[in-house]
Design an enzyme around this catalytic site. Structure first.
Site, PDB file in Angstrom:
ATOM      1  N   TYR A   1       0.857  -1.191   0.000  1.00 45.79           N
ATOM      2  CA  TYR A   1       0.000   0.000   0.000  1.00 45.79           C
ATOM      3  C   TYR A   1       0.890   1.238   0.000  1.00 45.79           C
ATOM      4  O   TYR A   1       1.783   1.342  -0.822  1.00 45.79           O
ATOM      5  CB  TYR A   1      -0.953  -0.086   1.207  1.00 45.79           C
ATOM      6  CG  TYR A   1      -2.000   0.984   1.266  1.00 45.79           C
ATOM      7  CD1 TYR A   1      -2.780   1.292   0.152  1.00 45.79           C
ATOM      8  CD2 TYR A   1      -2.231   1.682   2.441  1.00 45.79           C
ATOM      9  CE1 TYR A   1      -3.749   2.278   0.206  1.00 45.79           C
ATOM     10  CE2 TYR A   1      -3.200   2.671   2.507  1.00 45.79           C
ATOM     11  CZ  TYR A   1      -3.955   2.962   1.387  1.00 45.79           C
ATOM     12  OH  TYR A   1      -4.906   3.941   1.448  1.00 45.79           O
TER      13      TYR A   1
ATOM     14  N   LYS B   1      -6.139  -1.236  -1.740  1.00 51.31           N
ATOM     15  CA  LYS B   1      -7.113  -1.030  -0.658  1.00 51.31           C
ATOM     16  C   LYS B   1      -7.779  -2.353  -0.274  1.00 51.31           C
ATOM     17  O   LYS B   1      -7.972  -2.647   0.909  1.00 51.31           O
ATOM     18  CB  LYS B   1      -8.184  -0.038  -1.102  1.00 51.31           C
ATOM     19  CG  LYS B   1      -7.719   1.387  -1.215  1.00 51.31           C
ATOM     20  CD  LYS B   1      -7.694   2.073   0.145  1.00 51.31           C
ATOM     21  CE  LYS B   1      -7.304   3.533  -0.004  1.00 51.31           C
ATOM     22  NZ  LYS B   1      -7.265   4.249   1.274  1.00 51.31           N
TER      23      LYS B   1
ATOM     24  N   GLU C   1     -12.970   5.685  -4.184  1.00 48.78           N
ATOM     25  CA  GLU C   1     -11.572   5.978  -3.844  1.00 48.78           C
ATOM     26  C   GLU C   1     -10.936   6.925  -4.858  1.00 48.78           C
ATOM     27  O   GLU C   1     -11.010   6.704  -6.071  1.00 48.78           O
ATOM     28  CB  GLU C   1     -10.768   4.668  -3.811  1.00 48.78           C
ATOM     29  CG  GLU C   1      -9.327   4.834  -3.424  1.00 48.78           C
ATOM     30  CD  GLU C   1      -9.141   5.254  -1.982  1.00 48.78           C
ATOM     31  OE1 GLU C   1      -8.138   5.932  -1.690  1.00 48.78           O
ATOM     32  OE2 GLU C   1      -9.994   4.898  -1.143  1.00 48.78           O
TER      33      GLU C   1
ATOM     34  N   ALA D   1      -7.472  22.678   1.636  1.00 47.13           N
ATOM     35  CA  ALA D   1      -8.927  22.532   1.715  1.00 47.13           C
ATOM     36  C   ALA D   1      -9.488  21.837   0.481  1.00 47.13           C
ATOM     37  O   ALA D   1     -10.483  22.269  -0.107  1.00 47.13           O
ATOM     38  CB  ALA D   1      -9.574  23.901   1.904  1.00 47.13           C
TER      39      ALA D   1
ATOM     40  N   ALA E   1      -9.695  15.811   0.858  1.00 43.10           N
ATOM     41  CA  ALA E   1      -9.349  15.261   2.177  1.00 43.10           C
ATOM     42  C   ALA E   1      -9.527  16.305   3.270  1.00 43.10           C
ATOM     43  O   ALA E   1     -10.113  16.028   4.327  1.00 43.10           O
ATOM     44  CB  ALA E   1      -7.913  14.741   2.157  1.00 43.10           C
TER      45      ALA E   1
ATOM     46  N   ASN F   1       1.060  12.641   2.126  1.00 36.92           N
ATOM     47  CA  ASN F   1       1.979  11.565   1.765  1.00 36.92           C
ATOM     48  C   ASN F   1       2.054  11.468   0.247  1.00 36.92           C
ATOM     49  O   ASN F   1       1.182  12.019  -0.430  1.00 36.92           O
ATOM     50  CB  ASN F   1       1.524  10.241   2.405  1.00 36.92           C
ATOM     51  CG  ASN F   1       0.152   9.796   1.958  1.00 36.92           C
ATOM     52  OD1 ASN F   1      -0.026   9.300   0.847  1.00 36.92           O
ATOM     53  ND2 ASN F   1      -0.860   9.970   2.807  1.00 36.92           N
TER      54      ASN F   1
ATOM     55  N   ASN G   1      -3.085   6.880   9.112  1.00 36.59           N
ATOM     56  CA  ASN G   1      -3.219   6.116   7.877  1.00 36.59           C
ATOM     57  C   ASN G   1      -4.653   5.598   7.809  1.00 36.59           C
ATOM     58  O   ASN G   1      -5.146   4.986   8.759  1.00 36.59           O
ATOM     59  CB  ASN G   1      -2.227   4.946   7.901  1.00 36.59           C
ATOM     60  CG  ASN G   1      -2.177   4.188   6.601  1.00 36.59           C
ATOM     61  OD1 ASN G   1      -3.181   4.064   5.899  1.00 36.59           O
ATOM     62  ND2 ASN G   1      -1.016   3.654   6.270  1.00 36.59           N
TER      63      ASN G   1
END
Length: 540
Positions: free
Chosen positions: A90, A163, A234, A291, A294, A403, A447
């Site tokens: 992942y 995932k 996703e 903003a 996420a 990340n 995470n």
């Protein structure tokens, strides 16, 4: 089924673990070496081979070879070494694996590839990819907004595959009941369009009605073919992610990891930090740096939590400040998204609103107690900004969660030095413990893998009709409560090494919430029993 079909089917293949009796019954005599091995012996061989691979991509490529040939063995190895292997299958190694997907493509890994140029084939494509399997969980992406690396078109199917690996390894979701799905609607990544090896549509992304019609057809076809399916969206782009989630969330069980998963793990981390500091969430000032999808998912979930704690919606929103590319977002800022507008501030609140275009200036004006970074702007949390925050917050809660590593806003070692050890920190990447003034600080990893497998297991176990805010809050509280407040330098989130334990905790909280609200199957009344009934183990 023909003899070779069994060996080539990753869901049925046992390799050298087929017993002599099974080999005779299935016509496998002479097709395998004579020695019959246990799964433990096979796993040792796999792990030994894994360790000699020189780097992350080579290690991942080898593990994918095991995945493609023997799912049970793959998940046995992954579950027994999950803390070590999670970054390989992942994040962060998933990023280069996505970028190189078309170049290193070997097998489709039982994914469904749906093209906007052939919407008439969507139902048939899903049916073909499922190949008669009882699909209960779909992770679908159009790969427009893969956090940290952006638009990667059909290559993004790797994020769906990754995932689902974590769903199985952490939560015990049966791998034969999952389906990765790619919505290929084109790409705005010119590098891909000009790449002769790129496997997706070489055209600009389709938007508007044609795009949403495709999503509608996918959802309708998935629910028709697999009536009990739970759909996980996703890495959709910021213009589509929340809109799509809101369209279906009151009709069927759906989840968007970027909007909700990042929000849940961030809320859990904040709750864990407040357990350590002894403060109340309703007393905090929240600054979201970045903003987008996420960041707004985090702000929305934190805001809803304040309302669940007794504040009105208007009161709750007064606790939030948003910084995006334009600086602090005001109600007259140009280019605001629908998700940003409810959280903007009035210029009348500040004497120097025109100057609030950088982080340090905003911190001086606002004095936040919680700051969460989803900006993918490396080094954005500067020493000056952090020292200013620490001057006005007893235990500043600072989460640089962008990340991969090259995009993180600040490293924990620096944050601890700049706050004299006061900061309560979580990052979006795995980080070693930090020694500072004789104390070993464990750094929690914010995470999403800490949360979404448990949410999914709870939803599937309870057969919940919907996934609502109460279930999400229950998930966050269950994770945020796993904190050792007596230990100096304790992490605000539990370690990945205990993912199996707290995934079950999260699942139980979610399933119980569904049962209590009447959203579960009427025959399901015991959350723990329901979870145990559907959990899959990697054994022959």
């Amino acid at each position: 089924m023909k003899t070779m079909d069994i060996i080539h089917n990753p869901f049925k293949n046992k390799g050298t673990a087929f017993t002599e009796e099974e080999r005779r019954k299935l016509g496998l005599i002479g097709t395998l070496p004579g020695s019959v091995q246990t799964i433990e012996q096979q796993a040792k061989r796999v792990y030994d081979q894994y360790k000699i691979r020189p780097d992350g991509m080579q290690k991942r490529k080898f593990l994918m070879e095991v995945f493609n040939t023997n799912r049970t063995l793959f998940y046995y190895v992954l579950s027994h070494h999950i803390e070590e292997l999670l970054p390989i299958v992942y994040d962060p190694v998933i990023a280069p694996a996505i970028e190189q997907y078309s170049e290193i493509f070997m097998l489709p890994q039982e994914a469904a590839f749906l093209s906007i140029e052939h919407p008439e084939d969507i139902e048939e494509s899903l049916k073909n990819a499922a190949d008669g399997r009882d699909i209960r969980l779909i992770v679908v992406t159009d790969a427009e907004g893969i956090l940290g690396i952006g638009d990667w078109g059909v290559n993004g199917v790797n994020i769906s595959v990754g995932k689902l690996m974590i769903y199985t390894a952490a939560a015990g979701i049966n791998p034969s009941q999952v389906l990765p799905v790619s919505l290929d609607v084109g790409t705005n990544n010119q590098e891909l369009i000009h790449d002769p090896l790129y496997l997706g549509l070489k055209k600009a992304r389709v938007t508007g009605k044609e795009y949403y019609d495709m999503v509608d057809k996918f959802v309708a076809s998935a629910r028709k073919l697999f009536p009990d399916v739970y759909i996980h969206f996703e890495d959709f782009g910021r213009d589509n992610a929340t809109k799509i989630l809101n369209k279906y969330r009151n009709e069927i069980p759906v989840f968007n990891d970027d909007v909700q998963g990042t929000g849940i793990v961030s809320l859990a981390g904040v709750l864990g930090a407040l357990e350590i500091s002894g403060q109340k969430i309703t007393d905090q000032k929240f600054l979201t740096f970045g903003a987008g999808t996420a960041g707004m998912g985090i702000a929305n979930l934190l805001c809803k939590e304040l309302q669940l704690q007794g504040l009105s919606e208007e009161e709750a929103k007064k606790h939030f400040y948003l910084i995006d590319k334009q600086g602090l977002l005001f109600d007259d800022t140009e280019g605001l998204t629908p998700e940003q507008k409810p959280f903007t501030r009035s210029r009348d609140e500040f004497d120097n609103s025109e100057e609030l275009t950088n982080l340090e200036a905003v911190i001086k004006a606002v004095h936040p107690t919680v700051m969460i970074g989803t900006s993918t702007t490396p080094g954005a949390f500067t020493e000056g900004a952090i020292r200013e925050m620490a001057a006005h917050a007893e235990r500043p809660i600072i989460f640089p969660i962008s990340n991969p590593t090259r995009l993180i806003e600040a490293m924990p070692k620096d944050l601890l030095e700049w706050t004299d050890g006061k900061a309560l920190i979580a990052t979006g990447i795995p980080v070693e413990d930090v020694e500072y003034k004789g104390v070993s600080y464990a750094i929690g990893q914010a995470n999403n893998a800490l949360i979404y497998p448990g949410v999914g297991l709870g939803v599937l176990a309870s057969k919940a009709r919907l996934v609502n805010d109460q279930m999400i809050s229950a998930a966050a509280h269950s994770l945020g409560g796993i904190v050792d407040t007596t230990k100096p330098g304790a992490a605000v989130l539990p370690p990945v090494s205990k993912i199996h334990e707290f995934t079950k905790t999260v699942a139980k909280a979610v399933a119980q919430s569904a049962i209590d609200q009447g959203l579960a199957d009427p025959d399901i009344t015991d959350a723990e029993k329901a979870i145990e009934a559907i959990k899959w183990e990697a054994k022959y």
